[in-house]
Design an enzyme around this catalytic site. Structure first.
Site, PDB file in Angstrom:
ATOM      1  N   HIS A  72       0.840  -1.197   0.000  1.00  0.00           N
ATOM      2  CA  HIS A  72       0.000   0.000   0.000  1.00  0.00           C
ATOM      3  C   HIS A  72       0.875   1.247   0.000  1.00  0.00           C
ATOM      4  O   HIS A  72       1.943   1.284   0.615  1.00  0.00           O
ATOM      5  CB  HIS A  72      -0.973   0.007   1.181  1.00  0.00           C
ATOM      6  CG  HIS A  72      -0.343   0.056   2.544  1.00  0.00           C
ATOM      7  ND1 HIS A  72       0.090   1.226   3.119  1.00  0.00           N
ATOM      8  CD2 HIS A  72      -0.095  -0.918   3.455  1.00  0.00           C
ATOM      9  CE1 HIS A  72       0.574   0.980   4.328  1.00  0.00           C
ATOM     10  NE2 HIS A  72       0.476  -0.318   4.558  1.00  0.00           N
ATOM     11  N   ASP A  74      -0.245   4.414   0.895  1.00  0.00           N
ATOM     12  CA  ASP A  74      -0.615   5.450   1.862  1.00  0.00           C
ATOM     13  C   ASP A  74       0.116   5.248   3.179  1.00  0.00           C
ATOM     14  O   ASP A  74       0.542   4.140   3.522  1.00  0.00           O
ATOM     15  CB  ASP A  74      -2.123   5.483   2.085  1.00  0.00           C
ATOM     16  CG  ASP A  74      -2.688   4.186   2.642  1.00  0.00           C
ATOM     17  OD1 ASP A  74      -2.313   3.106   2.142  1.00  0.00           O
ATOM     18  OD2 ASP A  74      -3.503   4.234   3.597  1.00  0.00           O
ATOM     19  N   ASP A 104       6.648   1.007   6.590  1.00  0.00           N
ATOM     20  CA  ASP A 104       5.221   0.703   6.396  1.00  0.00           C
ATOM     21  C   ASP A 104       4.637   1.568   5.307  1.00  0.00           C
ATOM     22  O   ASP A 104       3.988   2.570   5.582  1.00  0.00           O
ATOM     23  CB  ASP A 104       4.478   0.907   7.716  1.00  0.00           C
ATOM     24  CG  ASP A 104       3.033   0.466   7.676  1.00  0.00           C
ATOM     25  OD1 ASP A 104       2.689  -0.318   6.776  1.00  0.00           O
ATOM     26  OD2 ASP A 104       2.250   0.904   8.526  1.00  0.00           O
ATOM     27  N   GLU A 136      -5.058   1.804   2.398  1.00  0.00           N
ATOM     28  CA  GLU A 136      -5.045   0.598   3.239  1.00  0.00           C
ATOM     29  C   GLU A 136      -5.228   0.959   4.697  1.00  0.00           C
ATOM     30  O   GLU A 136      -5.897   0.247   5.450  1.00  0.00           O
ATOM     31  CB  GLU A 136      -3.720  -0.162   3.046  1.00  0.00           C
ATOM     32  CG  GLU A 136      -3.653  -1.506   3.747  1.00  0.00           C
ATOM     33  CD  GLU A 136      -3.094  -1.444   5.170  1.00  0.00           C
ATOM     34  OE1 GLU A 136      -3.122  -2.467   5.883  1.00  0.00           O
ATOM     35  OE2 GLU A 136      -2.606  -0.353   5.569  1.00  0.00           O
ATOM     36  N   GLU A 137      -4.623   2.073   5.105  1.00  0.00           N
ATOM     37  CA  GLU A 137      -4.628   2.454   6.515  1.00  0.00           C
ATOM     38  C   GLU A 137      -6.012   2.852   7.022  1.00  0.00           C
ATOM     39  O   GLU A 137      -6.225   2.920   8.236  1.00  0.00           O
ATOM     40  CB  GLU A 137      -3.646   3.625   6.750  1.00  0.00           C
ATOM     41  CG  GLU A 137      -2.186   3.309   6.439  1.00  0.00           C
ATOM     42  CD  GLU A 137      -1.542   2.411   7.477  1.00  0.00           C
ATOM     43  OE1 GLU A 137      -2.245   1.926   8.382  1.00  0.00           O
ATOM     44  OE2 GLU A 137      -0.322   2.183   7.365  1.00  0.00           O
ATOM     45  N   GLU A 164       4.239  -6.210   3.885  1.00  0.00           N
ATOM     46  CA  GLU A 164       4.172  -5.481   5.159  1.00  0.00           C
ATOM     47  C   GLU A 164       5.407  -5.789   6.002  1.00  0.00           C
ATOM     48  O   GLU A 164       6.033  -6.848   5.846  1.00  0.00           O
ATOM     49  CB  GLU A 164       2.914  -5.881   5.935  1.00  0.00           C
ATOM     50  CG  GLU A 164       1.609  -5.422   5.320  1.00  0.00           C
ATOM     51  CD  GLU A 164       1.248  -3.985   5.680  1.00  0.00           C
ATOM     52  OE1 GLU A 164       2.065  -3.309   6.329  1.00  0.00           O
ATOM     53  OE2 GLU A 164       0.136  -3.554   5.302  1.00  0.00           O
ATOM     54  N   HIS A 357       3.958   3.598  12.280  1.00  0.00           N
ATOM     55  CA  HIS A 357       3.024   4.559  12.884  1.00  0.00           C
ATOM     56  C   HIS A 357       3.654   5.351  14.033  1.00  0.00           C
ATOM     57  O   HIS A 357       2.927   5.949  14.824  1.00  0.00           O
ATOM     58  CB  HIS A 357       1.757   3.857  13.390  1.00  0.00           C
ATOM     59  CG  HIS A 357       0.969   3.166  12.327  1.00  0.00           C
ATOM     60  ND1 HIS A 357      -0.312   2.700  12.522  1.00  0.00           N
ATOM     61  CD2 HIS A 357       1.278   2.859  11.028  1.00  0.00           C
ATOM     62  CE1 HIS A 357      -0.765   2.134  11.403  1.00  0.00           C
ATOM     63  NE2 HIS A 357       0.197   2.216  10.490  1.00  0.00           N
TER      64      HIS A 357
END
Length: 384
Positions: A72, A74, A104, A136-137, A164, A357
Site C-alpha cells: 500500500h 498510503d 510501512d 489501506e490504513e 508489510e 506509525h
C-alpha cells in the site's frame, strides 16, 4: 539491482507525502513511469474522487499463474514536532533510513521497483505483477477495488506476497478487520429540560457499553487460537458529538472496529448489537422523537488471512528466505483480499511493525538487502 538503487528509490518514495487523507497520485505516477520504462504493462484504477489510484503492472507473459508483489502506498499522518527530522525527507544514519512510510511500507515497494528492470531482462515463463494500492490504513479501500478489478478482467495470479513489515518473517495468518461508524440522530433542545430532547451522546455511550459487554462475551467464549490476544476484540476508537454543554446533543458518531478470529463472531456481534438497537435504544429514542434513528456505515470489512495446509506462497518464500516456520499476527493487511480471490498468499516484508506509525519511523539497510535477496531469488521461479 543494487541496494544503492533501492535506497535512492526509497528516498524518492518517502518524499511523496501520501497520507491517507491526501492524494497518492504523484507516487503512483512515479511508480508507473519506472515500471513502464522497464516494459511493464501498466494500468491504473482511480477512486471516485479521481485523487487516488491503484496501480497494477505486469512483466512477462500474459497468462495465469503469476506472482504478485503487493504494497500500500498510503501512510499515517506525521507530526513533525515529534520527529528528529522532516518525516517526508529521508534521512540515513548508522545503517537506518528514517522517514514516514520507510518500513510501512515504502521499503518493500522500493525494493520491488528496483527489481523490475532485472525481471524485464529475463525470458519469463511466469508473469510477475506489481500491485500498489491506496487507503489501506483507513479500511483497505484501494485493495478492495483492486481485487474486484482483477476478477473483472480475468487476471488470475496464483501467488501473492504482501510486503508489510515482518522483519522478513513469513506470516501465514492474521485476524480480520471490520471497521464501522455508527451515527445517532436524536433531538436537540435546551439542557434545562433534557426529557424533551433525545441526547445522541447518551445513547451512543449506551451503545458503546453494549459493545463492551459483547466483547466480554467473546473473550469468554472464543476457543483457543494462535493469535494475541486469542479472542475476537472490539474497540472504540473515536466519538464525536454535541455542540455545547447547555445543548442536548442531536448528533453523535462512534467509530469502532472488531478483529475477529472466526467468521461466526462477526455475525454474532452484528446480530447482538442490532437487536439491542431495535429492542432497547430505538424504542426509547422514538418515544420522544419519532424521527430519531441509528445508522451504521461500513468503512471496511476485511477478511483475515487464514492459515492453510497447502500454501504455495509459503513454500516459495520459505525456500527463498530459509525460514522454516511461519507465524500469525494480530494486525491486519490486505492479504485476506487476495486469498479470498483464490490466490495463495503470505505476508513477508522488510522492517519491523514495531516502528510503524511512530515518530522517527525507520527501516534498516540490512532488512532492505534481505528483501532484495528474496525478490532476486524469485527470478528462477519465474523463468522455469
Amino acid at each position: 539491482m543494487s541496494l544503492e538503487a533501492t535506497r535512492s528509490i526509497l528516498t524518492d518514495l518517502i518524499a511523496f507525502p501520501t497520507v491517507s487523507a491526501d492524494s497518492n497520485l504523484t507516487l503512483i505516477d512515479y511508480a508507473a513511469e519506472r515500471l513502464s520504462h522497464s516494459g511493464a504493462r501498466v494500468f491504473l484504477m482511480k477512486d471516485a474522487t479521481g485523487l487516488k489510484a491503484n496501480l497494477f503492472a505486469s512483466i512477462g507473459p500474459d497468462c495465469d499463474g503469476g506472482i504478485v508483489l503487493s504494497g500500500h502506498t498510503d501512510v499515517v499522518p506525521a507530526d513533525e514536532s515529534e520527529w528528529q527530522s522532516d518525516p517526508f525527507s529521508a534521512r540515513e544514519a548508522d545503517g537506518l533510513i528514517y522517514g514516514r512510510g520507510a518500513c510501512d511500507m515504502k521499503g518493500f515497494i522500493a525494493a520491488a521497483l528496483a527489481m523490475a528492470p532485472d525481471y524485464a531482462s529475463l525470458n519469463l515463463k511466469r508473469p510477475i505483477h506489481f500491485a500498489f494500492t491506496y487507503d489501506e490504513e483507513v479500511g483497505c479501500l484501494g485493495g478492495q477495488q483492486l481485487v474486484s478489478e482483477l476478477a473483472r478482467r480475468g487476471i488470475k495470479p496464483s501467488v501473492a506476497i504482501i510486503g508489510e513489515p515482518t522483519d522478513m518473517r513469513i506470516i501465514e495468518g492474521h485476524k480480520g478487520c471490520y471497521e464501522y461508524t455508527t451515527e445517532f440522530i436524536g433531538l436537540e433542545g435546551h439542557a434545562s429540560n433534557p426529557d424533551l430532547g433525545v441526547n445522541a451522546i447518551e445513547y451512543a455511550v449506551r451503545y458503546i457499553g453494549r459493545l463492551l459487554e459483547i466483547g466480554g462475551e467473546l473473550r469468554q467464549s472464543t476457543p483457543s487460537s494462535p493469535f494475541t490476544p486469542p479472542w475476537t476484540t472490539i474497540q472504540t476508537g473515536r466519538i464525536e458529538g454535541g455542540k455545547a454543554r447547555n445543548v442536548i446533543a442531536g448528533h453523535c458518531a462512534v467509530e469502532w472496529e472488531m478483529r475477529p478470529v472466526r467468521g461466526a463472531d462477526v455475525d454474532y456481534v452484528k446480530r447482538r448489537i442490532a437487536t439491542y438497537c431495535e429492542e432497547v435504544l430505538l424504542p426509547a429514542m422514538r418515544a420522544v422523537s419519532p424521527s430519531a434513528c441509528i445508522h451504521t456505515h461500513v468503512v471496511g470489512e476485511i477478511d483475515g488471512l487464514e492459515p492453510v495446509t497447502d500454501n504455495e506462497a509459503r513454500a516459495i518464500v520459505s525456500a527463498l528466505t530459509g525460514a522454516t516456520t511461519a507465524d500469525v499476527v494480530s494486525f491486519g493487511t490486505e492479504a485476506g483480499l487476495f486469498q479470498k480471490l483464490g490466490i495463495s498468499t503470505v505476508v513477508c516484508g522488510p522492517g519491523s511493525i514495531d516502528q510503524a506509525h511512530k515518530p522517527d519511523e525507520f527501516i534498516s539497510c540490512t532488512q532492505l538487502k534481505a528483501c532484495l535477496d528474496m525478490l532476486s531469488g524469485l527470478k528462477q521461479r519465474l523463468t522455469t
